[in-house]
Design a protein around this motif. Sequence first.
Motif, PDB file in Angstrom:
ATOM      1  N   VAL A 196       4.629   3.517 -10.589  1.00 49.83           N
ATOM      2  CA  VAL A 196       5.661   2.482  -9.706  1.00 49.83           C
ATOM      3  C   VAL A 196       5.655   1.211 -11.039  1.00 49.83           C
ATOM      4  CG1 VAL A 196       5.854   0.814  -8.293  1.00 49.83           C
ATOM      5  CG2 VAL A 196       5.127   3.067  -7.735  1.00 49.83           C
ATOM      6  N   LEU A 197       6.313   0.353 -11.710  1.00 46.44           N
ATOM      7  CA  LEU A 197       6.181  -1.032 -11.861  1.00 46.44           C
ATOM      8  C   LEU A 197       6.288  -1.383 -10.976  1.00 46.44           C
ATOM      9  CD1 LEU A 197       6.663  -2.192 -14.866  1.00 46.44           C
ATOM     10  CD2 LEU A 197       8.790  -1.890 -14.706  1.00 46.44           C
ATOM     11  N   GLU A 202       1.091  -0.974  -0.134  1.00 47.01           N
ATOM     12  CA  GLU A 202       0.231  -0.216  -0.028  1.00 47.01           C
ATOM     13  C   GLU A 202       1.007   0.968  -0.030  1.00 47.01           C
ATOM     14  OE1 GLU A 202      -3.581   2.002   2.219  1.00 47.01           O
ATOM     15  OE2 GLU A 202      -3.683   0.602   2.233  1.00 47.01           O
ATOM     16  N   GLN A 203       1.723   1.492   1.280  1.00 47.25           N
ATOM     17  CA  GLN A 203       2.738   2.663   1.482  1.00 47.25           C
ATOM     18  C   GLN A 203       3.354   3.068  -0.113  1.00 47.25           C
ATOM     19  OE1 GLN A 203       5.531   2.659   4.318  1.00 47.25           O
ATOM     20  NE2 GLN A 203       6.680   4.434   3.926  1.00 47.25           N
ATOM     21  N   GLU A 204       4.319   2.073  -0.922  1.00 45.05           N
ATOM     22  CA  GLU A 204       5.026   2.025  -1.640  1.00 45.05           C
ATOM     23  C   GLU A 204       4.832   1.771  -3.314  1.00 45.05           C
ATOM     24  OE1 GLU A 204       8.124   1.983  -1.212  1.00 45.05           O
ATOM     25  OE2 GLU A 204       8.773   1.971   0.508  1.00 45.05           O
ATOM     26  N   VAL A 205       3.343   0.892  -3.579  1.00 44.64           N
ATOM     27  CA  VAL A 205       3.021   1.261  -4.624  1.00 44.64           C
ATOM     28  C   VAL A 205       1.588   2.142  -5.723  1.00 44.64           C
ATOM     29  CG1 VAL A 205       1.721  -0.359  -6.173  1.00 44.64           C
ATOM     30  CG2 VAL A 205       3.491  -1.069  -5.225  1.00 44.64           C
ATOM     31  N   LEU A 206       0.494   1.511  -4.238  1.00 44.78           N
ATOM     32  CA  LEU A 206      -0.800   2.980  -4.414  1.00 44.78           C
ATOM     33  C   LEU A 206      -0.489   3.966  -3.399  1.00 44.78           C
ATOM     34  CD1 LEU A 206      -3.476  -0.520  -2.862  1.00 44.78           C
ATOM     35  CD2 LEU A 206      -2.693  -0.070  -5.044  1.00 44.78           C
ATOM     36  N   GLN A 207       0.086   4.586  -2.419  1.00 43.44           N
ATOM     37  CA  GLN A 207       0.576   5.440  -1.959  1.00 43.44           C
ATOM     38  C   GLN A 207       1.254   6.449  -1.738  1.00 43.44           C
ATOM     39  OE1 GLN A 207       0.085   5.057   2.296  1.00 43.44           O
ATOM     40  NE2 GLN A 207      -2.295   4.726   2.107  1.00 43.44           N
TER      41      GLN A 207
END
Length: 102
Positions: free
Chosen positions: A22-23, A12-17
Amino acid sequence: MAVLKITAQNFEQEVLQSDKPVLVDFYADWCGPCKMMAPVIEEIAEEADDIKVGKLNIDNEMEIAQKYGVMSIPTLIVFKNGEEVKRDLGAKPKKAVLDMLK
């Protein structure tokens, strides 16, 4: 920037937020084509300042793979503002991955 290890704990933190696109490379250690893609993914991560690049091991993170309907690997998904915007399947040359990021 180095390739991020994406897990259920940081997805959630690294991708969605993420404030950057983000690949995410959905892969498995036993997958031959995934191993072929690894150097390409690492090169892109090292060269790209305007995107994040991460790898998600589907054997360890089955719930995320299922949520995004990953049926075969490698699967590359680009997320922007928390949403999937592009997807590609199979081993690809670097240029094809970079074109996907445009």
